[in-house]
Design an enzyme around this catalytic site. Structure first.
Site, PDB file in Angstrom:
ATOM      1  N   LYS A  42       0.367  -8.928  -9.992  1.00  0.00           N
ATOM      2  CA  LYS A  42       1.626  -8.552 -10.587  1.00  0.00           C
ATOM      3  C   LYS A  42       2.605  -8.103  -9.531  1.00  0.00           C
ATOM      4  CE  LYS A  42      -1.088  -6.554 -14.352  1.00  0.00           C
ATOM      5  NZ  LYS A  42      -1.568  -5.255 -14.863  1.00  0.00           N
ATOM      6  N   ASP A 103      -1.973  -7.828   4.140  1.00  0.00           N
ATOM      7  CA  ASP A 103      -2.627  -6.872   5.034  1.00  0.00           C
ATOM      8  C   ASP A 103      -3.557  -7.645   5.969  1.00  0.00           C
ATOM      9  OD1 ASP A 103      -1.327  -5.063   3.402  1.00  0.00           O
ATOM     10  OD2 ASP A 103      -3.043  -3.754   3.153  1.00  0.00           O
ATOM     11  N   PHE A 152      -0.388   2.569   3.058  1.00  0.00           N
ATOM     12  CA  PHE A 152      -0.417   2.064   1.684  1.00  0.00           C
ATOM     13  C   PHE A 152       0.897   2.411   1.006  1.00  0.00           C
ATOM     14  CE2 PHE A 152      -1.573   1.399  -2.677  1.00  0.00           C
ATOM     15  CZ  PHE A 152      -2.415   0.311  -2.605  1.00  0.00           C
TER      16      PHE A 152
END
Ligand code: IMP
Ligand code: MG
Length: 181
Positions: A42, A103, A152
């Site tokens: 999403k 990442d 993060f």
């Protein structure tokens, strides 16, 4: 700002300007051609929608795929599974895969391979964020919004345990949030 968030990394304005720049680049590269945007659910919903609306000279269709490579935590598992296939027949199409962030690069490398195997005429990648210090595999990403430090982050589509996706800006998650979970 909620106390689970440490600081703003990218403001709404910075994101808007950069997305417009990327859209202009994509528009120039694909001008006059049909383009299939495939957003990775999403996290890439916001970017895909904003890009799609900003492309003026390209005929755009939107499609979606979903993969699982992360649980609800904040580190990569390295295991990729397709949870939702794109609806479109990809054979012969020019595909632009739209991702929130890369990442390790494992998710994008896997998706790239998967879409190429379906016979796309071309597959390029647009990612809003990239964390070069965490790269484990090299993936040729054509359009990168921002290279960021290995932290993060949440907002503008990116979540932590399904939260914070709807923030209009991007913030660094406070380390205490995932250190204790
Ligand atoms: P990779 O396979 O290690 O490149 O992981 C990429 C996927 O992990 C992305 O599609 C994101 O869904 C998720 N992810 C990686 N970093 C973050 C982050 O900072 N915030 C939210 N999701 C992230
Ligand atoms: Mg993702």
């Amino acid at each position: 700002m909620p106390d689970e968030l440490a600081r703003t990394l990218l403001s709404e304005q910075q994101i808007r300007v950069r997305v417009a720049d990327m859209a202009a680049e994509i528009d120039a590269d694909y001008a006059g051609r049909d383009l299939l945007l495939i957003g990775v659910l999403k996290g890439a919903v916001m970017l895909t929608a904003d890009l799609a609306r900003a492309l003026e000279h390209t005929n755009v269709e939107m499609d979606w795929t979903s993969v699982s490579s992360y649980g609800s935590g904040s580190t990569t598992s390295g295991v990729v599974r397709m949870l939702k296939e794109p609806d479109s027949d990809i054979a012969g199409r020019h595909v632009l895969l739209v991702e929130d962030t890369t990442d390790s690069g494992l998710t994008l490398a896997w998706l790239l391979e998967n879409l190429r195997a379906r016979g796309a005429a071309s597959v390029e990648i647009c990612t809003l964020l990239r964390k070069p210090e965490l790269a484990l595999v090299e993936v040729a990403v054509r359009y990168v919004g921002f290279d960021i430090p290995p932290e993060f982050v949440v907002g503008y589509g990116l979540d932590y345990a399904q939260r914070y996706r709807t923030l209009p800006y991007i913030a660094v998650l406070a380390p205490h949030v995932y250190a204790t979970s």
